[in-house]
Design a protein around this motif. Structure first.
Motif, short mmCIF file in Angstrom:
data_model
loop_
_atom_site.label_atom_id
_atom_site.label_comp_id
_atom_site.label_asym_id
_atom_site.label_seq_id
_atom_site.Cartn_x
_atom_site.Cartn_y
_atom_site.Cartn_z
N ALA A 139 0.77 -1.13 0.02
CA ALA A 139 0.04 -0.04 -0.03
C ALA A 139 0.81 1.27 0.05
N THR A 140 2.17 1.24 0.64
CA THR A 140 2.89 2.39 0.72
C THR A 140 3.58 2.73 -0.43
N GLY A 141 3.98 1.43 -1.28
CA GLY A 141 4.27 1.42 -2.60
C GLY A 141 3.44 2.32 -3.71
N LEU A 142 2.09 1.80 -3.53
CA LEU A 142 1.22 2.20 -4.19
C LEU A 142 0.97 3.87 -4.29
N LEU A 143 0.94 4.23 -2.60
CA LEU A 143 0.70 5.64 -2.54
C LEU A 143 1.72 6.48 -2.99
N LEU A 144 3.05 5.86 -2.66
CA LEU A 144 4.32 6.43 -3.29
C LEU A 144 4.20 6.74 -4.85
N VAL A 145 3.86 5.98 -5.70
CA VAL A 145 3.88 5.85 -6.93
C VAL A 145 2.60 7.05 -7.24
N LEU A 146 1.46 6.74 -6.71
CA LEU A 146 0.42 7.78 -6.88
C LEU A 146 0.76 9.24 -6.76
N CYS A 147 1.30 9.51 -5.82
CA CYS A 147 1.61 10.90 -5.34
C CYS A 147 3.00 11.50 -6.03
N MET A 148 3.85 10.78 -6.23
CA MET A 148 4.81 11.22 -7.21
C MET A 148 4.62 11.26 -8.53
N GLY A 149 3.56 10.44 -9.03
CA GLY A 149 3.09 10.59 -10.44
C GLY A 149 2.26 11.81 -10.55
N LEU A 150 1.36 12.16 -9.45
CA LEU A 150 0.56 13.39 -9.55
C LEU A 150 1.54 14.59 -9.52
N LEU A 168 -5.84 6.83 7.07
CA LEU A 168 -7.15 5.89 6.93
C LEU A 168 -6.55 4.54 7.06
N LEU A 169 -5.27 4.20 6.39
CA LEU A 169 -4.73 2.90 6.04
C LEU A 169 -3.67 2.60 7.30
N ARG A 170 -3.59 3.59 8.20
CA ARG A 170 -2.53 3.53 9.22
C ARG A 170 -1.41 2.92 8.86
N LEU A 171 -0.74 3.61 7.67
CA LEU A 171 0.54 2.89 7.09
C LEU A 171 1.72 3.27 7.98
N ALA A 172 1.50 4.02 8.86
CA ALA A 172 2.78 4.62 9.63
C ALA A 172 2.04 5.34 10.99
N PRO A 173 2.81 5.68 12.15
CA PRO A 173 2.35 6.31 13.27
C PRO A 173 2.01 7.64 12.77
N THR A 174 1.37 8.33 13.37
CA THR A 174 0.71 9.86 13.07
C THR A 174 2.00 10.74 13.24
N ALA A 175 3.04 10.30 14.22
CA ALA A 175 4.18 11.29 14.32
C ALA A 175 4.99 11.02 13.11
N THR A 176 4.93 9.96 12.46
CA THR A 176 5.92 9.86 11.20
C THR A 176 5.04 10.41 9.86
N VAL A 177 3.72 10.20 9.88
CA VAL A 177 3.10 10.85 8.53
C VAL A 177 3.17 12.13 8.54
N VAL A 202 7.93 5.78 3.95
CA VAL A 202 8.53 4.70 3.12
C VAL A 202 9.56 4.20 3.69
N ASP A 203 10.16 4.86 4.73
CA ASP A 203 11.40 4.41 5.27
C ASP A 203 10.95 3.57 6.65
N GLN A 204 9.88 4.06 7.27
CA GLN A 204 9.20 3.55 8.33
C GLN A 204 8.69 2.06 8.31
N THR A 205 7.98 1.93 6.90
CA THR A 205 7.54 0.58 6.62
C THR A 205 8.46 -0.33 6.15
N THR A 245 13.51 10.92 -2.85
CA THR A 245 13.95 12.48 -3.10
C THR A 245 15.56 12.70 -2.70
N ALA A 246 16.10 13.87 -3.30
CA ALA A 246 17.55 13.87 -2.96
C ALA A 246 18.02 13.87 -1.40
N ASN A 247 17.02 14.14 -0.68
CA ASN A 247 17.30 14.23 0.86
C ASN A 247 17.11 12.90 1.56
N GLY A 248 16.25 12.03 0.79
CA GLY A 248 16.30 10.59 1.42
C GLY A 248 17.23 9.83 0.98
#
Length: 441
Positions: free
Chosen positions: A15-26, A47-56, A308-311, A351-354
């Protein structure tokens, strides 16, 4: 590794991978406004609780978010007080000879500032308002290709060319910090500059000027270029106060190695002073003119990278690349190209920072597979993560685009072109320079 959500670990990674592709694509395509994609990320991740709130929502706690916000306030203050116009007039005589000279001067100025001012975002916030006033004086009104070229030349020169100056951008600091913590490698300022300066700063800077002139051809208005200097007028009280604030801010930025206060908090303090009654230069209502959409974009981008890192998706992608990479001892040129490509691909995904944190964590394995020295493997990544293809890979490019009123389409055109030139032209030049220095032997 991930939040205690209702998805399994494998489903969370997918799910994180799909969200990454979607956001980067948009973000890359501009099909919807950046703020919509940013809010989409926050909503889906929670909504999908992919990572803790503090991470998101970690982007809102990052120094980049607050430096963007502070820089926008200071930039607004420079415009409204007229100090930006005054600084532009001081530069106008030196940059008014021709449009190519104007673009080359802006690129050189952006590179020069990287030696004394450690923050890319801070340099963007300082330069872009002045560039806009210069464009107005030279007849490059909104909609003119020359105005777009000037803004984007500064927007790309600031984060990309500064990769050759060790303390001048975030990816360099992430790379050097991770290398020291994980391998005990200490990267020194001058050897780093000698290794990367000729190709990543000088050659790439010249190519950036040529790319800008090709994509955004224009000419300075004859009257503006040859006009006499306007009569000198005394500084207004607001200009004097803002001048003091900017002087102190720049002094603190330059000396951050002494006091260890992050540039973001210095910039934020400058913004607060600008908004303070009596001593400031802006009324509280001026904050309504700040473009918070860019701030939310930066927060979402950083939150996505953290998720992406947390998951564990980032680590999986890195090891998958390593498994596929054709690294072989003795194949120096091939290994150099493959490692550069890995770093560039990671920068495209996280991204270049990550990218530096992920690449450096894998550097030991890549050193063993390629037979190259560990410090060479670590240094090669700089060529890759400074080869950017899309604006979202570097928040300073996005900030310059928004401050300068430019479209995502134009920013993508020049970023993609310079990224291609970096891999096709600059990377081979860098390889030859390394060979000259006796590296990679």
């Amino acid at each position: 590794m991930q939040a205690a959500g209702f998805l399994s670990e494998q489903a969370t990674v997918v799910a994180t991978g799909l969200l990454l592709v979607l956001c980067m694509g948009l973000w890359a395509s501009g099909l919807v406004a950046e703020i919509v994609t940013a809010l989409l990320f926050f909503a889906v991740a929670m909504l999908l609780r992919l990572a803790p709130t503090a991470t998101v929502f970690s982007g809102f706690a990052s120094s980049a978010f607050w430096l963007v916000l502070g820089g926008m306030v200071v930039g607004l203050a420079m415009t409204r007080t007229g100090l930006g116009e005054r600084l532009a007039r001081a530069l106008a005589g030196r940059l008014s000879g021709s449009y190519p000279g104007f673009i080359a001067g802006l690129v050189a100025l952006s590179l020069a500032l990287s030696f004394v001012m450690p923050s890319n975002l801070g340099r963007i916030a300082l330069l872009v308002p002045v560039v806009l006033v210069l464009c107005d004086r030279f007849g490059l009104r909104p909609g003119r290709p020359g105005r777009t070229g000037a803004v984007m030349a500064v927007g790309l020169a600031t984060p990309i060319l500064s990769a050759a100056v060790l303390p001048a951008n975030v990816p360099n600091l992430v790379m050097s910090g991770t290398a020291e913590a994980q391998y005990g490698l200490h990267i020194a300022y001058l050897p780093y500059l000698v290794l990367h300066g000729p190709a990543l700063a000088l050659a790439k800077g010249a190519l950036l000027v040529l790319a800008t002139l090709w994509l955004f051809p224009d000419r300075l208005a004859p009257l503006a270029a040859g006009a006499e200097a306007l009569p000198h007028t005394p500084f207004s009280p607001a200009e004097r106060r803002l001048g003091v604030v900017l002087g102190l801010t720049l002094a603190l930025w330059v000396t951050d190695s002494l006091h260890h206060i992050a540039p973001a908090w210095i910039g934020l303090a400058a913004a607060v002073v600008c908004l303070m009654p009596r001593i400031g230069v802006l009324g509280p209502e001026a904050f309504g003119a700040v473009n918070l959409r860019t701030c939310f974009y930066v927060a979402a981008l950083l939150g996505l990278v953290a998720t992406v890192d947390q998951t564990g998706l980032g680590a999986r992608l890195g090891h998958a690349l390593l498994d596929l990479a054709p690294l072989h001892p003795g194949e120096t040129l091939q290994n150099f190209g493959v490692l550069t490509g890995i770093a560039a691909l990671l920068a495209l995904v996280v991204t270049a920072n990550g990218a530096p944190a992920l690449y450096t964590a894998l550097a030991g394995e890549m050193s063993r597979a390629s037979g190259l020295a560990l410090d060479d493997v670590v240094m090669i990544q700089v060529i890759g993560y400074s080869s950017l293809f899309l604006p979202y890979q570097a928040p300073p490019i996005i900030l310059a685009m928004h401050l300068g009123g430019q479209t995502l389409k134009d920013a993508t055109r020049i970023t993609a072109l310079l990224g291609a030139i970096s891999l096709v032209v600059v990377a081979p030049l860098d390889y030859l320079w390394w060979q000259t220095l006796g590296r990679l032997s």
